[in-house]
Enzyme design. Structure first.
Site, PDB file in Angstrom:
ATOM      1  N   GLU A   1      59.402 -20.738  42.367  1.00 52.50           N
ATOM      2  CA  GLU A   1      59.208 -22.107  41.865  1.00 52.50           C
ATOM      3  C   GLU A   1      58.398 -22.970  42.833  1.00 52.50           C
ATOM      4  O   GLU A   1      58.675 -24.143  43.040  1.00 52.50           O
ATOM      5  CB  GLU A   1      60.551 -22.755  41.527  1.00 52.50           C
ATOM      6  CG  GLU A   1      61.263 -22.041  40.387  1.00 52.50           C
ATOM      7  CD  GLU A   1      62.349 -22.869  39.747  1.00 52.50           C
ATOM      8  OE1 GLU A   1      62.146 -24.074  39.553  1.00 52.50           O
ATOM      9  OE2 GLU A   1      63.408 -22.300  39.456  1.00 52.50           O
ATOM     10  N   GLY A   2      57.393 -22.346  43.402  1.00 49.82           N
ATOM     11  CA  GLY A   2      56.497 -23.043  44.327  1.00 49.82           C
ATOM     12  C   GLY A   2      56.812 -22.724  45.762  1.00 49.82           C
ATOM     13  O   GLY A   2      57.804 -23.201  46.313  1.00 49.82           O
TER      14      GLY A   2
ATOM     15  N   ARG B   1      85.423 -15.289  68.044  1.00 42.77           N
ATOM     16  CA  ARG B   1      84.803 -14.207  68.818  1.00 42.77           C
ATOM     17  C   ARG B   1      84.729 -14.610  70.289  1.00 42.77           C
ATOM     18  O   ARG B   1      84.170 -15.661  70.633  1.00 42.77           O
ATOM     19  CB  ARG B   1      83.394 -13.948  68.272  1.00 42.77           C
ATOM     20  CG  ARG B   1      82.554 -12.980  69.101  1.00 42.77           C
ATOM     21  CD  ARG B   1      83.046 -11.555  69.002  1.00 42.77           C
ATOM     22  NE  ARG B   1      82.056 -10.625  69.546  1.00 42.77           N
ATOM     23  CZ  ARG B   1      82.266  -9.327  69.694  1.00 42.77           C
ATOM     24  NH1 ARG B   1      83.446  -8.805  69.339  1.00 42.77           N
ATOM     25  NH2 ARG B   1      81.330  -8.552  70.178  1.00 42.77           N
TER      26      ARG B   1
ATOM     27  N   GLU C   1      52.307 -14.539  36.694  1.00 44.12           N
ATOM     28  CA  GLU C   1      51.619 -13.334  36.277  1.00 44.12           C
ATOM     29  C   GLU C   1      51.160 -12.567  37.510  1.00 44.12           C
ATOM     30  O   GLU C   1      51.165 -13.109  38.622  1.00 44.12           O
ATOM     31  CB  GLU C   1      50.412 -13.692  35.399  1.00 44.12           C
ATOM     32  CG  GLU C   1      50.800 -14.370  34.107  1.00 44.12           C
ATOM     33  CD  GLU C   1      49.609 -14.681  33.198  1.00 44.12           C
ATOM     34  OE1 GLU C   1      49.828 -15.274  32.148  1.00 44.12           O
ATOM     35  OE2 GLU C   1      48.471 -14.315  33.579  1.00 44.12           O
TER      36      GLU C   1
ATOM     37  N   ILE D   1      74.063 -15.410  65.699  1.00 44.23           N
ATOM     38  CA  ILE D   1      75.358 -15.786  66.278  1.00 44.23           C
ATOM     39  C   ILE D   1      76.350 -14.634  66.176  1.00 44.23           C
ATOM     40  O   ILE D   1      77.144 -14.391  67.087  1.00 44.23           O
ATOM     41  CB  ILE D   1      75.904 -17.059  65.598  1.00 44.23           C
ATOM     42  CG1 ILE D   1      75.088 -18.285  66.046  1.00 44.23           C
ATOM     43  CG2 ILE D   1      77.387 -17.272  65.908  1.00 44.23           C
ATOM     44  CD1 ILE D   1      75.415 -19.554  65.302  1.00 44.23           C
TER      45      ILE D   1
END
Length: 409
Positions: free
Chosen positions: A389-390, A293, A136, A363
């Site tokens: 959820e916490g 790369r 809420e 990176i």
């Protein structure tokens, strides 16, 4: 026979779980990932993807139930890791209904489970969604502060719900809403109960839909409850069980019936698996990039700074997965979380996701900061795992209380 086999210790997935893993991975690679950027940009529920998942049975009650009941406990976390590897936003659109189903399983009777969960998923030709509504505006981590009120009308055997829920996945667009409400506010979380709100119930409406930092393909909104009347049968667990629990609380006895917390306890390792999928996606992309790369005449992965970072990323992902698997196995086999192992798994996996995705962006350098490369999206998505959820701080509080036996504040 090896000593490890004789002792019964084995980390090898069984054939059924491997098959589901490969099936979910194929769908994630072929359907979810190609659609991810589009639905992130649109910030809309990806109905075409849900439809494709429903056609093959991946979005269905049978799939969720079979994986939830899989004997090793690893069916759900293994499958969810693959789906969230595809894209966390779309994956949450596919799996968000599961949290409401878990709430019914955790708090309801067998009859209620069989009545409501089929209506949460529907069929391939008539897809349904469900929403779990706990948070809420003034009650997020503090579940005891829930103000949504449920009042019993004895004359009609009906419950009347009033209040506002927020941060509800599928909130307002769901066919079934599962709502945590306060019956006896003076008892805090021990005075709460969980209710099923059937489709088209008068008084329930969608409030604000949130424009989010990440997981944008998943619908998140407020749910407004204005004199919502529900038959007595919509109280999960039934009134007799609720009355018995409240009586124990009045007598000062210990009560295990904290409605929202029972759902979160069951789902925390699953959230950990979601975070691992997101982290693994970013790690794999960064690893491949580092071998291709070139800077200063050699692949960037040939530099210790990059290689060591990749080593940390890989190690943390594997460690997080083992914590999730342990907690999932414990939950499936009715082992007590005596050291808050469920919270440990969620805490470490979610923090791993933010660590890995952030370093994946670094990176890739400037490329990683642009939407031309997916690591930017995964970095935005990963943040939610440390919050919903916490939050991580709440997980630490739970773990601290469990391991010390003290009322840590």
């Amino acid at each position: 026979m090896s000593e490890a086999t004789e002792s019964g210790f084995n980390l090898e997935l069984n054939e059924d779980v491997r098959d589901v893993r490969d099936w979910a991975h194929g769908f994630a690679a072929d359907v979810i990932r190609p659609a991810a950027a589009e639905w992130d940009q649109r910030e809309e529920t990806p109905w075409p993807v849900i439809q494709e998942a429903a056609k093959i049975g991946l979005y269905s009650l049978d799939f969720f139930a079979n994986q939830w009941m899989e004997p090793s406990g690893l069916g759900i976390p293994v499958a969810f890791e693959e789906l969230y590897w595809g894209d966390p936003g779309i994956a949450l659109a596919l799996t968000g209904t599961g949290l409401a189903a878990v709430s019914v399983a955790a708090n309801g009777t067998q009859e209620q489970l069989f009545e409501w969960t089929p209506q949460m998923f529907g069929t391939a030709d008539d897809i349904k969604l469900a929403a779990f509504c706990s948070s809420e505006p003034d009650a997020g981590s503090d579940v005891s502060a829930i103000k949504t009120r449920a009042v019993y009308d004895q004359a009609k055997d009906e419950w009347v719900l009033n209040g506002v829920k927020t941060w509800a996945t599928n909130g307002g667009i769901a066919d079934i809403h599962v709502v945590v409400a306060s019956v006896e506010p003076e008892f805090g979380s021990r005075g709460q109960a969980t209710f099923v709100v059937p489709p088209n119930t008068p008084g329930l409406s969608q409030g604000q839909k949130f424009a989010k930092h990440g997981i944008r393909a998943s619908h998140t909104a407020e749910v407004v409850l204005d004199d919502v009347r529900l038959p007595g049968s919509c109280l999960l667990g039934g009134k007799e069980k609720l009355d018995e629990r409240l009586a124990r609380v009045r007598e000062g006895k210990r009560s295990s019936g904290q409605a929202a917390m029972k759902t979160f306890e069951a789902s925390r390792p699953t959230v950990g698996a979601m975070a691992i999928g997101c982290a693994r996606a970013a790690y794999e992309y960064a690893l491949e990039y580092s071998t291709q790369r070139e800077q200063f005449g050699k692949p960037i992965g040939d530099n210790q700074g990059v290689a060591f970072t990749l080593a940390d990323m890989a190690t943390r992902i594997d460690a997080a997965r083992l914590l999730v698997w342990r907690a999932s196995w414990m939950a499936r086999n009715d082992k007590d979380f005596d050291s808050a192992q469920g919270s440990m798994s969620k805490l470490y996996a979610s923090e791993t996701a933010t660590f890995v995705t952030q370093n994946a962006v670094r990176i890739l350098g400037g490329n990683g900061y642009t939407r031309e490369y997916p690591v930017e999206r995964w970095h935005r998505d990963a943040t939610i795992f440390t919050i919903f959820e916490g939050a991580s701080e709440i997980q630490k509080l739970i773990i601290g209380r469990q391991i010390t036996g003290l009322p840590v504040r």
